[in-house]
Scaffold this active site. Structure first.
Site, PDB file in Angstrom:
ATOM      1  N   TYR A  66      33.018 -28.871   9.129  1.00 19.95           N
ATOM      2  CA  TYR A  66      32.810 -28.045   7.933  1.00 19.95           C
ATOM      3  C   TYR A  66      33.197 -26.585   8.196  1.00 19.95           C
ATOM      4  O   TYR A  66      33.831 -25.946   7.352  1.00 19.95           O
ATOM      5  CB  TYR A  66      31.343 -28.124   7.477  1.00 19.95           C
ATOM      6  CG  TYR A  66      31.116 -27.569   6.087  1.00 19.95           C
ATOM      7  CD1 TYR A  66      30.693 -26.250   5.904  1.00 19.95           C
ATOM      8  CD2 TYR A  66      31.374 -28.333   4.949  1.00 19.95           C
ATOM      9  CE1 TYR A  66      30.506 -25.722   4.632  1.00 19.95           C
ATOM     10  CE2 TYR A  66      31.192 -27.812   3.676  1.00 19.95           C
ATOM     11  CZ  TYR A  66      30.765 -26.512   3.518  1.00 19.95           C
ATOM     12  OH  TYR A  66      30.599 -25.980   2.254  1.00 19.95           O
ATOM     13  N   PRO A 112      37.935 -31.860  -2.895  1.00 22.66           N
ATOM     14  CA  PRO A 112      37.268 -30.600  -2.511  1.00 22.66           C
ATOM     15  C   PRO A 112      35.886 -30.795  -1.869  1.00 22.66           C
ATOM     16  O   PRO A 112      35.243 -29.830  -1.497  1.00 22.66           O
ATOM     17  CB  PRO A 112      37.158 -29.838  -3.824  1.00 22.66           C
ATOM     18  CG  PRO A 112      37.407 -30.814  -4.900  1.00 22.66           C
ATOM     19  CD  PRO A 112      38.170 -31.936  -4.335  1.00 22.66           C
ATOM     20  N   HIS A 163      27.598 -17.523   5.356  1.00 20.68           N
ATOM     21  CA  HIS A 163      26.639 -18.629   5.260  1.00 20.68           C
ATOM     22  C   HIS A 163      26.514 -19.317   6.616  1.00 20.68           C
ATOM     23  O   HIS A 163      27.502 -19.796   7.150  1.00 20.68           O
ATOM     24  CB  HIS A 163      27.089 -19.650   4.193  1.00 20.68           C
ATOM     25  CG  HIS A 163      26.727 -19.258   2.797  1.00 20.68           C
ATOM     26  ND1 HIS A 163      26.458 -20.170   1.820  1.00 20.68           N
ATOM     27  CD2 HIS A 163      26.595 -18.043   2.229  1.00 20.68           C
ATOM     28  CE1 HIS A 163      26.151 -19.552   0.695  1.00 20.68           C
ATOM     29  NE2 HIS A 163      26.242 -18.246   0.909  1.00 20.68           N
ATOM     30  N   LYS A 212      38.096 -27.894   2.055  1.00 18.90           N
ATOM     31  CA  LYS A 212      39.202 -27.760   2.997  1.00 18.90           C
ATOM     32  C   LYS A 212      40.524 -27.313   2.365  1.00 18.90           C
ATOM     33  O   LYS A 212      41.426 -26.862   3.073  1.00 18.90           O
ATOM     34  CB  LYS A 212      39.430 -29.107   3.710  1.00 18.90           C
ATOM     35  CG  LYS A 212      38.293 -29.471   4.651  1.00 18.90           C
ATOM     36  CD  LYS A 212      38.290 -28.595   5.889  1.00 18.90           C
ATOM     37  CE  LYS A 212      36.931 -28.560   6.567  1.00 18.90           C
ATOM     38  NZ  LYS A 212      36.285 -27.260   6.450  1.00 18.90           N
ATOM     39  N   TYR A 256      25.159 -29.952  -1.493  1.00 18.92           N
ATOM     40  CA  TYR A 256      25.951 -31.135  -1.882  1.00 18.92           C
ATOM     41  C   TYR A 256      24.953 -32.253  -2.196  1.00 18.92           C
ATOM     42  O   TYR A 256      24.055 -32.534  -1.392  1.00 18.92           O
ATOM     43  CB  TYR A 256      26.856 -31.576  -0.735  1.00 18.92           C
ATOM     44  CG  TYR A 256      27.987 -30.614  -0.419  1.00 18.92           C
ATOM     45  CD1 TYR A 256      27.765 -29.451   0.331  1.00 18.92           C
ATOM     46  CD2 TYR A 256      29.286 -30.857  -0.862  1.00 18.92           C
ATOM     47  CE1 TYR A 256      28.798 -28.565   0.620  1.00 18.92           C
ATOM     48  CE2 TYR A 256      30.333 -29.982  -0.570  1.00 18.92           C
ATOM     49  CZ  TYR A 256      30.076 -28.842   0.165  1.00 18.92           C
ATOM     50  OH  TYR A 256      31.105 -27.960   0.444  1.00 18.92           O
TER      51      TYR A 256
HETATM   52  P1  FAS Z   1      48.547 -23.387  -5.434  1.00 15.65           P
HETATM   53  O1  FAS Z   1      48.687 -24.605  -6.316  1.00 15.65           O
HETATM   54  O2  FAS Z   1      47.299 -22.601  -5.485  1.00 15.65           O
HETATM   55  O3  FAS Z   1      49.725 -22.362  -5.770  1.00 15.65           O
HETATM   56  C1  FAS Z   1      51.034 -22.825  -6.023  1.00 15.65           C
HETATM   57  C2  FAS Z   1      51.739 -21.772  -6.853  1.00 15.65           C
HETATM   58  O4  FAS Z   1      53.097 -22.191  -7.041  1.00 15.65           O
HETATM   59  C3  FAS Z   1      51.122 -21.633  -8.242  1.00 15.65           C
HETATM   60  O5  FAS Z   1      50.899 -20.280  -8.542  1.00 15.65           O
HETATM   61  C4  FAS Z   1      52.173 -22.257  -9.173  1.00 15.65           C
HETATM   62  O6  FAS Z   1      52.219 -21.615 -10.433  1.00 15.65           O
HETATM   63  C5  FAS Z   1      53.449 -22.004  -8.399  1.00 15.65           C
HETATM   64  N1  FAS Z   1      54.522 -22.949  -8.734  1.00 15.65           N
HETATM   65  C6  FAS Z   1      54.410 -24.260  -9.015  1.00 15.65           C
HETATM   66  N2  FAS Z   1      55.629 -24.779  -9.285  1.00 15.65           N
HETATM   67  C7  FAS Z   1      56.533 -23.746  -9.159  1.00 15.65           C
HETATM   68  C8  FAS Z   1      57.926 -23.637  -9.302  1.00 15.65           C
HETATM   69  N3  FAS Z   1      58.665 -24.689  -9.649  1.00 15.65           N
HETATM   70  N4  FAS Z   1      58.511 -22.431  -9.107  1.00 15.65           N
HETATM   71  C9  FAS Z   1      57.764 -21.346  -8.760  1.00 15.65           C
HETATM   72  N5  FAS Z   1      56.420 -21.383  -8.605  1.00 15.65           N
HETATM   73  C10 FAS Z   1      55.820 -22.583  -8.806  1.00 15.65           C
HETATM   74  N6  FAS Z   1      40.074 -26.190  -2.678  1.00 15.65           N
HETATM   75  C11 FAS Z   1      38.873 -25.956  -2.110  1.00 15.65           C
HETATM   76  O7  FAS Z   1      38.811 -25.710  -0.908  1.00 15.65           O
HETATM   77  N7  FAS Z   1      37.725 -25.990  -2.882  1.00 15.65           N
HETATM   78  C12 FAS Z   1      37.773 -26.230  -4.235  1.00 15.65           C
HETATM   79  O8  FAS Z   1      36.758 -26.251  -4.894  1.00 15.65           O
HETATM   80  C13 FAS Z   1      39.004 -26.481  -4.857  1.00 15.65           C
HETATM   81  N8  FAS Z   1      39.081 -26.724  -6.206  1.00 15.65           N
HETATM   82  C14 FAS Z   1      40.313 -26.979  -6.774  1.00 15.65           C
HETATM   83  C15 FAS Z   1      40.451 -27.235  -8.161  1.00 15.65           C
HETATM   84  C16 FAS Z   1      41.713 -27.515  -8.716  1.00 15.65           C
HETATM   85  C17 FAS Z   1      41.826 -27.810 -10.204  1.00 15.65           C
HETATM   86  C18 FAS Z   1      42.857 -27.542  -7.906  1.00 15.65           C
HETATM   87  C19 FAS Z   1      44.214 -27.879  -8.489  1.00 15.65           C
HETATM   88  C20 FAS Z   1      42.733 -27.279  -6.541  1.00 15.65           C
HETATM   89  C21 FAS Z   1      41.464 -26.986  -5.973  1.00 15.65           C
HETATM   90  N9  FAS Z   1      41.320 -26.693  -4.616  1.00 15.65           N
HETATM   91  C22 FAS Z   1      40.134 -26.441  -4.027  1.00 15.65           C
HETATM   92  C23 FAS Z   1      42.448 -26.644  -3.779  1.00 15.65           C
HETATM   93  C24 FAS Z   1      43.103 -25.313  -3.980  1.00 15.65           C
HETATM   94  O9  FAS Z   1      42.197 -24.295  -3.655  1.00 15.65           O
HETATM   95  C25 FAS Z   1      44.330 -25.302  -3.136  1.00 15.65           C
HETATM   96  O10 FAS Z   1      44.062 -25.784  -1.832  1.00 15.65           O
HETATM   97  C26 FAS Z   1      44.961 -23.950  -3.055  1.00 15.65           C
HETATM   98  O11 FAS Z   1      45.138 -23.478  -4.351  1.00 15.65           O
HETATM   99  C27 FAS Z   1      46.247 -24.132  -2.299  1.00 15.65           C
HETATM  100  O12 FAS Z   1      46.992 -23.002  -2.457  1.00 15.65           O
HETATM  101  P2  FAS Z   1      48.594 -23.093  -2.587  1.00 15.65           P
HETATM  102  O13 FAS Z   1      49.105 -23.988  -1.529  1.00 15.65           O
HETATM  103  O14 FAS Z   1      49.049 -21.699  -2.674  1.00 15.65           O
HETATM  104  O15 FAS Z   1      48.850 -23.877  -3.951  1.00 15.65           O
HETATM  105  C1  PHB Z   2      33.419 -23.943  -4.785  1.00 16.97           C
HETATM  106  O1  PHB Z   2      32.627 -23.004  -4.626  1.00 16.97           O
HETATM  107  O2  PHB Z   2      34.244 -23.991  -5.727  1.00 16.97           O
HETATM  108  C2  PHB Z   2      33.387 -25.077  -3.799  1.00 16.97           C
HETATM  109  C3  PHB Z   2      32.646 -24.936  -2.648  1.00 16.97           C
HETATM  110  C4  PHB Z   2      32.618 -25.981  -1.726  1.00 16.97           C
HETATM  111  C5  PHB Z   2      33.332 -27.138  -1.987  1.00 16.97           C
HETATM  112  C6  PHB Z   2      34.097 -27.273  -3.142  1.00 16.97           C
HETATM  113  C7  PHB Z   2      34.116 -26.231  -4.062  1.00 16.97           C
HETATM  114  O3  PHB Z   2      33.311 -28.170  -1.085  1.00 16.97           O
END
Ligand code: FAS
Ligand code: PHB
Length: 390
Positions: free
Chosen positions: A385, A294, A73, A298, A202
């Protein structure tokens, strides 16, 4: 007792990417994850990858499907006051972002780890971390099939997300927490419908924020701002599509293709940073150390840059430059805080806040109007961005 060089807690994108990069550098590692692989893959999260992230995925050797299926993009759109405006990311910065879902990134990393025969423990119960502070003999313990297991390592990487055990195991007097919780959430819907627009939109609207994103040319991801006490069960697909349409400019709403939801979920929004990110032989990586709303896309990208810094630090340690591990926290936090600022500013600019009043809303609209009247202002948004340099 089992032994390795780096014990990685968590098999999300942070843990799996770190494991892959360390293996590429000949550094032995074991990943311990509390959930099943399918459960981890079932979480629908990020969708936009910075070049810093795609470069690290390429270094990890997991870029083939991303190159084939990811969507480059060159721009991103903002809608406000009935207007639809575009920021020319590539024209202003020479960089672009890649639309490729976190689920697919995680799948690619899982497949690569399995193919490399690297050790991953899924469905580990009661995971705990021990003896990391004085650097004597860091250990990770867990229960699996009723058996207690212990793994000794030189280092522990806490890649276990916001609710993980690693940050929670740090004595309170050794860690500082900085947090802002926003008074709203995002209700997300995934559907096998063609994206309403070729780039992300957005939306600032008097009814609340909305986002039109995508996973491919046939799969879309949409969000609408919702109240913190809202529940997914309060939202039928029809109610979601109706609300989204109300928040889109007419020219966009007319093109919206709706369909049954594949997934619907509500995510709370918070800004959060733990300092420092290193405690003796334990490092905090990704969501274990910080959370961003989000709005700036980032979260996943910051997790990737943390991994890049820690990979470099551990490579240095095992190459005899022991002091390099002591710079991880400072280097990672410098980039984290700038991404926190950008995510907070985009959230503040685009969402409906209960205490905004008419003046606050006028300030948001004036800033959006100014943004598109100034190449300098658009360049500032664009360079954040696409991702600041590591
Ligand atoms: P994660 O949370 O992905 O992974 C952590 C892992 O550790 C999980 O698999 C968990 O099961 C495991 N774990 C936890 N406790 C443990 C324990 N005690 N023992 C062993 N394992 C354990 N980011 C964006 O950029 N755009 C988005 O749209 C976006 N939407 C999101 C929506 C939600 C609901 C959430 C929660 C996050 C969102 N994020 C988004 C952020 C997300 O993408 C995170 O930045 C990303 O998952 C980070 O990855 P990890 O650091 O690996 O953490
Ligand atoms: C998504 O595609 O889930 C998404 C993209 C951009 C954002 C947040 C979420 O800033």
């Amino acid at each position: 007792m089992q032994r390795t060089q780096v014990a990685i807690v968590g098999a999300g994108p942070s843990g799996l990417l770190l494991g892959q990069l360390l293996a590429k550098s000949g550094i032995a590692n074991v990943v311990i994850e509390q959930r099943s692989a399918d459960y981890v893959l079932g979480r629908i999260r990020a969708g936009v990858l910075e070049q810093t992230c795609t470069d690290l995925l390429r270094a990890a050797g997991v870029h083939a499907r991303m190159d084939a299926e990811g969507l480059p993009h060159d721009g991103v759109c903002l809608a406000f006051g009935g207007r639809l405006e575009r920021i020319d990311l590539h024209g202003l910065t020479g960089k672009r972002v890649t639309v490729y879902g976190q689920t697919e990134v995680t799948r690619d990393l899982m497949d690569a780890r399995r193919s490399a025969g690297l050790s991953t423990v899924y469905e580990a119960d009661e995971v705990a971390v021990h003896d990391f502070l004085d650097g004597s003999a860091p250990r990770v313990s867990w229960l699996k099939d009723g058996q207690r297991h212990e793994l000794q390592a030189d280092f522990i990487a806490g890649c276990d997300g916001f609710h993980g055990v690693c940050r929670a195991s740090v004595p309170a007097e050794k860690i500082s927490l900085h947090e802002k919780v926003y008074p709203f959430g995002w209700l997300g819907l995934l559907s096998d419908t063609p994206p309403v627009h070729e780039e992300l939109i957005y939306v600032h609207h008097e009814r609340g924020f909305a986002l039109c994103s995508q996973r491919s040319t046939t799969r879309s991801r949409y969000y609408v701002q919702c109240s913190l006490d809202d529940k997914v069960e309060n939202w039928s697909d029809e109610a979601f599509w109706h609300e989204l349409r109300l928040r889109l400019p007419a020219e966009v709403a007319d093109k919206l293709v709706t369909g049954p939801s594949l997934e619907k979920s509500i995510a709370p929004l918070r800004s959060f940073v733990a300092e420092p990110l290193q405690f003796g032989r334990l490092f905090l990586v990704g969501d274990a150390g910080h959370i961003v709303p989000p709005t700036g896309a980032k979260g996943l990208n910051l997790a990737a840059s943390d991994v890049g810094y820690l990979w470099q630090a551990l490579e240095g340690f095992y190459a005899g430059r022991a002091g390099e591990v002591d710079h991880y926290s400072q280097r990672a936090l410098a980039r984290i805080w700038k991404a926190e600022r950008f995510s907070w500013s985009m959230t503040t600019l685009l969402h409906k806040f209960p205490d905004n009043g008419t003046f606050g809303t006028k300030m948001q609209l004036a800033e959006l109007d100014y943004l598109f009247s100034s190449q300098a202002a658009m360049t500032a948004v664009a360079e954040n961005y696409v991702g600041l340099p590591m």
